[in-house]
Design an enzyme around this catalytic site. Structure first.
Site, PDB file in Angstrom:
ATOM      1  N   ASP A   1       0.817  -0.964   0.019  1.00  0.00           N
ATOM      2  CA  ASP A   1       0.145   0.217   0.247  1.00  0.00           C
ATOM      3  C   ASP A   1       0.659   1.099  -0.100  1.00  0.00           C
ATOM      4  OD1 ASP A   1      -2.400   1.168   0.146  1.00  0.00           O
ATOM      5  OD2 ASP A   1      -3.227   1.100   1.881  1.00  0.00           O
TER       6      ASP A   1
ATOM      7  N   LEU B   1      10.883 -20.544  -4.331  1.00  0.00           N
ATOM      8  CA  LEU B   1       9.816 -19.993  -3.408  1.00  0.00           C
ATOM      9  C   LEU B   1       8.529 -19.924  -4.527  1.00  0.00           C
ATOM     10  CD1 LEU B   1      10.007 -17.270  -2.346  1.00  0.00           C
ATOM     11  CD2 LEU B   1       8.617 -16.403  -3.828  1.00  0.00           C
TER      12      LEU B   1
ATOM     13  N   HIS C   1       2.875   3.241  -8.816  1.00  0.00           N
ATOM     14  CA  HIS C   1       2.871   1.978  -9.121  1.00  0.00           C
ATOM     15  C   HIS C   1       4.457   1.421 -10.200  1.00  0.00           C
ATOM     16  CE1 HIS C   1      -1.043   2.035  -7.816  1.00  0.00           C
ATOM     17  NE2 HIS C   1      -1.822   2.456  -8.855  1.00  0.00           N
TER      18      HIS C   1
HETATM   19  C1  FPP Z   1      -1.576   0.355  -3.454  1.00  0.00           C
HETATM   20  O1  FPP Z   1      -1.001   1.786  -3.500  1.00  0.00           O
HETATM   21  C2  FPP Z   1      -1.157  -0.774  -4.668  1.00  0.00           C
HETATM   22  C3  FPP Z   1      -1.902  -0.800  -5.480  1.00  0.00           C
HETATM   23  C4  FPP Z   1      -3.450  -0.728  -5.611  1.00  0.00           C
HETATM   24  C5  FPP Z   1      -1.600  -2.562  -5.688  1.00  0.00           C
HETATM   25  C6  FPP Z   1      -0.396  -2.472  -6.352  1.00  0.00           C
HETATM   26  C7  FPP Z   1       0.181  -2.804  -7.438  1.00  0.00           C
HETATM   27  C8  FPP Z   1       1.452  -2.764  -7.738  1.00  0.00           C
HETATM   28  C9  FPP Z   1       2.538  -2.390  -6.347  1.00  0.00           C
HETATM   29  C10 FPP Z   1       2.180  -2.699  -8.585  1.00  0.00           C
HETATM   30  C11 FPP Z   1       2.633  -3.435  -9.164  1.00  0.00           C
HETATM   31  C12 FPP Z   1       2.539  -5.124  -8.835  1.00  0.00           C
HETATM   32  C13 FPP Z   1       3.405  -6.182  -9.803  1.00  0.00           C
HETATM   33  C14 FPP Z   1       2.463  -7.225  -9.172  1.00  0.00           C
HETATM   34  C15 FPP Z   1       3.275  -5.813 -11.067  1.00  0.00           C
HETATM   35  P1  FPP Z   1      -2.196   2.121  -3.775  1.00  0.00           P
HETATM   36  O2  FPP Z   1      -2.441   3.432  -5.119  1.00  0.00           O
HETATM   37  O3  FPP Z   1      -3.419   2.420  -2.687  1.00  0.00           O
HETATM   38  O4  FPP Z   1      -1.714   3.761  -2.533  1.00  0.00           O
HETATM   39  P2  FPP Z   1      -2.588   4.920  -1.849  1.00  0.00           P
HETATM   40  O5  FPP Z   1      -3.344   4.474  -1.373  1.00  0.00           O
HETATM   41  O6  FPP Z   1      -1.312   6.005  -1.437  1.00  0.00           O
HETATM   42  O7  FPP Z   1      -3.156   5.944  -2.704  1.00  0.00           O
END
Ligand code: FPP
Length: 232
Positions: free
Chosen positions: A18, A129, A35
């Site tokens: 997050d 893994l 991201h």
């Molecule tokens: C949360 O941050 C993250 C996500 C909704 C997506 C997780 C995705 C990644 C880590 C990118 C790539 C992953 C892979 C497996 C390729 P948020 O956007 O909710 O952040 P915020 O709460 O600060 O807005």
């Protein structure tokens, strides 16, 4: 239930990644930059987990609730996933890791599903893994899916073991440790069944800033805890 002893390395670590959006906002960058940086943190974490001897790493990559985000962000995340899956398929041969996906296929784009199927098949026999990507994942949906499978079998009464058998991956051990980054302290529909006895580790670090050192800090915190499983 895990029988891991205190002071040991968890077999299964699950992470709610997050804070990508906030990381980007702090830098006046578009959310997609967060991201993209998050994808790099995924690579670092994967390596750190392998190095530490973790057997299963579940990463919450996209929840069933994330579809309400703007279409542009969803498209960007799907593109990033495709690229990452391509890369992992190549690296999996080198690193011997196995890819699993937990989640519902609908309504993931066909291109993403093709890459998932390819990567899962190509790595199925690997013995290192297991990276379990929670993709279009929701724990309530997973439990409902299991209940419906049991109903289809004609069951009128079930045991916890029956339900376990119909989760997305019945062989996935319960996570001994669940990490959430960015200072939020919620489970957000993640692994509700499997988290019954998990230890939780919350850190204010935003996901794109997550490093091997942060991962090892979480493992150390886990090792310092005593797990009682309802006993004394
Ligand atoms: C949360 O941050 C993250 C996500 C909704 C997506 C997780 C995705 C990644 C880590 C990118 C790539 C992953 C892979 C497996 C390729 P948020 O956007 O909710 O952040 P915020 O709460 O600060 O807005």
């Amino acid at each position: 239930m895990s029988e891991n002893l205190p002071n040991s390395t968890p077999r299964h670590v699950a992470i709610i990644m997050d804070g990508n959006g906030r990381w980007a906002k702090e830098r006046l960058l578009p959310r997609q930059a967060g991201h993209n940086a998050g994808a790099k943190a995924v690579e670092r974490t994967l390596q750190a987990a392998q190095k530490a001897g973790v057997e299963f790493l579940t990463l919450y990559a996209f929840s069933t609730e994330n579809w309400i985000r703007p279409q542009e962000e969803i498209d960007g995340l799907m593109k990033l996933l495709e690229q990452t899956l391509d890369k992992y398929t190549k690296e999996a041969e080198k690193n011997n890791f196995r890819l699993w996906v937990s989640g519902e296929r609908e309504p993931l784009p066909a291109r993403v599903l093709e890459k998932i199927d390819y990567a899962v098949n190509a790595t199925a026999e690997n013995t290192g893994l297991t990276l379990n990507l929670a993709l279009n994942y929701g724990a309530r949906q997973e439990i409902t899916h299991a209940v419906n499978a049991l109903i289809a079998e004609g069951k009128t009464s079930v045991t916890p073991e029956d339900l376990q058998k119909h989760l997305y991956h019945s062989a996935l051990p319960d996570p001994e440790l669940i990490i959430r980054t960015s200072g939020e302290e919620r489970l957000s529909n993640f692994l509700l069944w499997q988290a019954a006895y998990s230890e939780f580790y919350f850190t204010p670090v935003l996901w794109p800033d997550f490093t091997e050192a942060e991962f090892n800090k979480a493992l150390d915190a886990y090792r310092a805890r005593t797990r009682r499983f309802g006993g004394l």
